[in-house]
Design a protein around this motif. Structure first.
Motif, PDB file in Angstrom:
ATOM      1  N   ILE A  55     -13.202  -5.713  -6.135  1.00 15.90           N
ATOM      2  CA  ILE A  55     -12.520  -4.674  -5.366  1.00 15.90           C
ATOM      3  C   ILE A  55     -13.573  -3.839  -4.655  1.00 15.90           C
ATOM      4  N   SER A  56     -13.381  -3.581  -3.384  1.00 16.45           N
ATOM      5  CA  SER A  56     -14.271  -2.659  -2.669  1.00 16.45           C
ATOM      6  C   SER A  56     -13.418  -1.672  -1.893  1.00 16.45           C
ATOM      7  N   ASN A  62      -5.342  10.044  -1.564  1.00 19.40           N
ATOM      8  CA  ASN A  62      -4.650   9.963  -0.280  1.00 19.40           C
ATOM      9  C   ASN A  62      -5.336   9.042   0.723  1.00 19.40           C
ATOM     10  N   SER A  63      -6.516   8.564   0.373  1.00 21.57           N
ATOM     11  CA  SER A  63      -7.280   7.728   1.310  1.00 21.57           C
ATOM     12  C   SER A  63      -7.404   6.302   0.811  1.00 21.57           C
ATOM     13  N   VAL A  64      -6.327   5.796   0.231  1.00 17.83           N
ATOM     14  CA  VAL A  64      -6.367   4.422  -0.281  1.00 17.83           C
ATOM     15  C   VAL A  64      -6.713   3.464   0.850  1.00 17.83           C
ATOM     16  N   ASN A  65      -7.737   2.684   0.629  1.00 16.86           N
ATOM     17  CA  ASN A  65      -8.191   1.691   1.604  1.00 16.86           C
ATOM     18  C   ASN A  65      -9.161   0.775   0.864  1.00 16.86           C
ATOM     19  N   PHE A  66      -8.646  -0.337   0.387  1.00 21.31           N
ATOM     20  CA  PHE A  66      -9.526  -1.221  -0.379  1.00 21.31           C
ATOM     21  C   PHE A  66      -9.232  -2.679  -0.081  1.00 21.31           C
ATOM     22  N   THR A 164      -4.081  -0.656   2.750  1.00 25.55           N
ATOM     23  CA  THR A 164      -4.380   0.626   3.406  1.00 25.55           C
ATOM     24  C   THR A 164      -3.158   1.540   3.357  1.00 25.55           C
ATOM     25  N   ALA A 165      -3.437   2.836   3.422  1.00 28.81           N
ATOM     26  CA  ALA A 165      -2.360   3.830   3.383  1.00 28.81           C
ATOM     27  C   ALA A 165      -1.568   3.790   4.671  1.00 28.81           C
TER      28      ALA A 165
END
Ligand code: FES
Length: 165
Positions: A55-56, A62-66, A164-165
Motif C-alpha cells: 500500500i502506498s 479526509n485526504s484518502v488517496n492510496f 481516491t476521495a
C-alpha cells in the motif's frame, strides 16, 4: 510545595547534565510510544487495520488517496471477485457484480465497522444489521445516511488499484 519544586529542579538539572538536547529526549519518547503520538496518522501509509506493505499513499482521514499493489502477496486476492479488506478508513472490495468498490468502513448509524457480504453482494453492519448497497445507499436501517464512497481506478495492466476521495 517547595520540596517538589526543588525535586523538579533537580530532575531538570540532572537531564541537562546528561547533555541531551530537547530533540534527543523527544526521540527517546517517540521510540517508546506509538507512531501516532509523534507523527501524523494521515502521513502514515500503513495506518489502519489491514494496511501494510503493498500500500502506498494515505489511507485515513479526509485526504484518502492510496494505491494497492495487486502483485503483492497480501493483496493479490483482490484479483478474485468476492474479496474484501479494510485498508485504513476504507473498505475495499472486488465485488461479484460491480467490479471494485471502496466505501467508508464506518457505519453511519453508530460508527461500527462494516463489511462486504459476498452472498448478498452488499455492505453490512453487524452491530444493528444496517445494510448498504455497493453505491453506499441505505437499504435497511437503522442507519439513515449513506456511506461515503471513494473512487476506484484499476491500472491498464491490472496490477494496481488506486482509491481516491
Ligand atoms: S452501528 Fe451500524 S447499524 Fe448500528
Amino acid at each position: 510545595m517547595k520540596t517538589s519544586q526543588a525535586e523538579g529542579m533537580k530532575r531538570g538539572e540532572f537531564l541537562r547534565s546528561l547533555g541531551l538536547s530537547t530533540s534527543t529526549l523527544m526521540a527517546f519518547y517517540c521510540l517508546g510510544t506509538t507512531m501516532t503520538s509523534c507523527g501524523s496518522k494521515e502521513d502514515d501509509p500503513g495506518a489502519g487495520a489491514g494496511a501494510g506493505t503493498g500500500i502506498s499513499g494515505t489511507t485515513t482521514g479526509n485526504s484518502v488517496n492510496f494505491t494497492i499493489d495487486l502483485t503483492n502477496s497480501s493483496y493479490s486476492k483482490f484479483k478474485t471477485a468476492g474479496s474484501s479488506e479494510i485498508i485504513g478508513d476504507v473498505l475495499v472490495a472486488f465485488t461479484t457484480s460491480n467490479g471494485y468498490v471502496a466505501l467508508s468502513k464506518r457505519c453511519t448509524h453508530e460508527g461500527s465497522q462494516v463489511q462486504y457480504r459476498t452472498q448478498q453482494n452488499d455492505i453490512f453492519c453487524i452491530s444493528h444489521s444496517s445494510e448498504f448497497s455497493l453505491t453506499g445507499a441505505v437499504e435497511q436501517g437503522p442507519a439513515a445516511t449513506a456511506l461515503k464512497v471513494y473512487k476506484t481506478s484499476l491500472s491498464a495492466d491490472g496490477n494496481t488499484l488506486t482509491v481516491t476521495a
